[in-house]
Scaffold this motif. Structure first.
Motif, short mmCIF file in Angstrom:
data_model
loop_
_atom_site.label_atom_id
_atom_site.label_comp_id
_atom_site.label_asym_id
_atom_site.label_seq_id
_atom_site.Cartn_x
_atom_site.Cartn_y
_atom_site.Cartn_z
N UNK A 70 -27.08 22.98 107.97
CA UNK A 70 -27.61 23.35 106.67
C UNK A 70 -26.49 23.40 105.63
N UNK A 71 -25.36 23.98 106.00
CA UNK A 71 -24.22 24.06 105.09
C UNK A 71 -23.73 22.68 104.69
N UNK A 72 -23.53 21.81 105.69
CA UNK A 72 -23.01 20.47 105.41
C UNK A 72 -24.06 19.60 104.74
N UNK A 73 -25.33 19.79 105.12
CA UNK A 73 -26.39 19.00 104.51
C UNK A 73 -26.60 19.30 103.04
N UNK A 74 -26.35 20.53 102.63
CA UNK A 74 -26.51 20.88 101.21
C UNK A 74 -25.62 20.00 100.33
N UNK A 75 -24.46 19.64 100.84
CA UNK A 75 -23.55 18.77 100.08
C UNK A 75 -24.10 17.36 99.96
N UNK A 76 -25.06 17.03 100.82
CA UNK A 76 -25.63 15.68 100.85
C UNK A 76 -27.10 15.66 100.43
N UNK A 77 -27.62 16.82 100.00
CA UNK A 77 -28.98 16.88 99.48
C UNK A 77 -30.05 17.20 100.50
N UNK A 78 -29.68 17.73 101.67
CA UNK A 78 -30.68 18.09 102.68
C UNK A 78 -30.51 19.54 103.09
N UNK A 79 -31.53 20.07 103.73
CA UNK A 79 -31.50 21.41 104.31
C UNK A 79 -31.98 21.31 105.76
N UNK A 80 -31.57 22.26 106.58
CA UNK A 80 -31.98 22.31 107.98
C UNK A 80 -32.50 23.70 108.28
N UNK A 81 -33.65 23.77 108.94
CA UNK A 81 -34.20 25.07 109.34
C UNK A 81 -34.61 25.04 110.80
N UNK A 82 -34.71 26.23 111.36
CA UNK A 82 -35.01 26.40 112.78
C UNK A 82 -36.49 26.65 112.98
N UNK A 83 -37.13 25.80 113.75
CA UNK A 83 -38.57 25.94 114.03
C UNK A 83 -38.78 26.97 115.14
N UNK A 84 -40.02 27.39 115.29
CA UNK A 84 -40.33 28.42 116.29
C UNK A 84 -40.12 27.94 117.71
N UNK A 85 -40.15 26.63 117.93
CA UNK A 85 -39.96 26.09 119.28
C UNK A 85 -38.50 25.81 119.62
N UNK A 86 -37.58 26.19 118.72
CA UNK A 86 -36.16 25.99 118.97
C UNK A 86 -35.62 24.68 118.47
N UNK A 87 -36.46 23.82 117.88
CA UNK A 87 -35.99 22.56 117.31
C UNK A 87 -35.45 22.80 115.91
N UNK A 88 -34.53 21.94 115.48
CA UNK A 88 -34.05 21.96 114.11
C UNK A 88 -34.82 20.91 113.31
N UNK A 89 -35.20 21.27 112.11
CA UNK A 89 -36.04 20.40 111.28
C UNK A 89 -35.33 20.12 109.97
N UNK A 90 -35.31 18.84 109.55
CA UNK A 90 -34.65 18.45 108.32
C UNK A 90 -35.61 18.49 107.14
N UNK A 91 -35.13 19.00 106.02
CA UNK A 91 -35.87 18.96 104.76
C UNK A 91 -35.04 18.20 103.73
N UNK A 92 -35.71 17.46 102.87
CA UNK A 92 -35.02 16.72 101.81
C UNK A 92 -35.94 16.62 100.61
N UNK A 93 -35.35 16.32 99.49
CA UNK A 93 -36.11 16.23 98.24
C UNK A 93 -36.97 14.97 98.25
#
Length: 377
Positions: A354-377
């Motif tokens: 999430x920290x590194x992705x913010x510099x590139x325009x993305x966010x990362x969040x943790x899903x309830x099943x333990x997977x990481x999910x990418x968000x972008x504009x």
């Protein structure tokens, strides 16, 4: 019938992994190890890497089965059931003794141990990297022959320039095609002598990351791309350590999307995951991190947690090539195979992406099943 995403469009599911380094220590625990002799400054026997791993996390029962070497990742792959499974295979598949004299590290896997790739049902291996010729041109030929025998597509390596530049074309029938180009940059450690020539074997080594090089790759893409194809540029580039993504690398990735018709940039070489970018709706993985290696007992670079790795599960609209979704499954390397990462480790990795992705325009969040999910504009 083709799969559909939430908007009713045709979706293609991709499993993308970074460096799969099944040579050296990992080869030694598989059923048919190659001769263990190495030509490194500090380690002369590949079995020493097994001993280092055991000293850290306990005894490893050998031989490790072909499917077992994938640990918890194997079941996760089967559950995800991706249309295409693509890895960067960073080893020579050979028993050749013609080690490359000017390199300090030499990876090789016995050809009979290549069954570990079919156990994971790998569809395609990107091969333009800095270890595929570690055991010389005989190792290059053995690698291609072995993968061809197993029915695994290859890209980035060939007996001449034409073959090295030839993309892998994965025909999924009514789902369309996935076209994979594999190239490597010199800043990843690929020796200049490894570049394939008109009449000489080698890898598809990029001369630089300039706009001209991107346009030339685009010409190759245009010569094979059909309507509805998903095109992947699998590129070995950059340093092993550190999070910053160079301006030249970002510009090259953008040019591949904007001008070369590439839908997914599958970047690798870094030993840990780097920030993720989505440019004009196309996925850019600047550094996937290692997925399998024998570094378990080696000290150094602990701040990057190279024991934590990711399986990237991307959904791409097969009509437009735009990214529909990206889920990442975190694993931890222990006893030379991937295990499900702990909640604490997953949260740490999520924070880094999430920290590194913010510099590139993305966010990362943790899903309830333990997977990481990418968000972008």
């Amino acid at each position: 019938m083709p799969r559909n995403d939430q908007d009713g469009k045709r979706a293609v599911s991709l499993l993308l992994c970074g460096d799969v380094m099944t040579g050296r220590g990992i080869d030694q625990v598989l059923p048919h190890p190659a001769p263990p002799g190495l030509h490194e400054d500090y380690v002369r026997d590949a079995r020493d890497y097994v001993r280092l791993a055991e000293a850290r996390n306990g005894p490893i029962r050998t031989p490790v089965g072909f499917g077992e070497i994938w640990g918890d990742a194997l079941a996760a792959m089967e559950q995800a059931a991706p249309d295409v499974r693509l890895i960067n295979l960073e080893t020579s598949i050979t028993t050749s003794e013609q080690w490359w004299p000017d390199k300090g590290i030499h990876y090789r896997m016995h050809p009979e141990n290549a069954a570990c790739l079919t156990a994971a049902r790998i569809h395609c291996c990107a091969l333009a990297n800095n270890h595929v010729l570690d055991w010389g041109y005989p190792g290059l030929t053995d690698t291609l022959v072995t993968l061809r025998r197993l029915g695994i597509a290859t890209a980035g390596l060939g007996e001449d320039l034409e073959e090295a530049r030839r993309p892998a074309i994965l025909d999924m029938g009514v789902r369309g095609r996935v076209v994979v180009f594999s190239s490597g940059a010199g800043n990843s450690g690929i020796p200049s002598e490894w570049a394939a020539g008109v009449d000489t074997p080698g890898v598809d080594r990029l001369p630089d990351l300039s706009p001209v090089t991107a346009r030339r790759l685009g010409e190759r893409v245009a010569s094979v791309k059909r309507e509805g194809d998903v095109v992947i540029a699998s590129i070995h580039w950059g340093d092993n350590w550190g999070y910053p993504v160079s301006g030249a690398q970002r510009a090259f990735a953008h040019a591949l999307v904007e001008e070369a018709g590439v839908d997914v940039v599958h970047g690798h070489s870094s030993h840990h995951p780097r920030g993720i970018e989505v440019h004009q709706g196309r996925l850019i993985l600047h550094g996937c991190g290692d997925f399998l290696n024998d570094y378990e007992g080696i000290h150094g670079y602990a701040e990057y947690r190279p024991d934590l790795t990711l399986m990237y599960l991307a959904s791409v609209d097969g009509t437009s090539g735009r990214l529909s979704g990206l889920r990442m499954l975190p694993m931890q390397l222990r006893q030379l195979r991937p295990h499900r990462a702990s909640r604490r480790d997953v949260e740490w990795l999520c924070g880094v992406l999430d920290r590194e992705g913010r510099r590139l325009g993305t966010r990362t969040w943790l899903d309830t099943d333990g997977a990481l999910v990418l968000q972008w504009a």
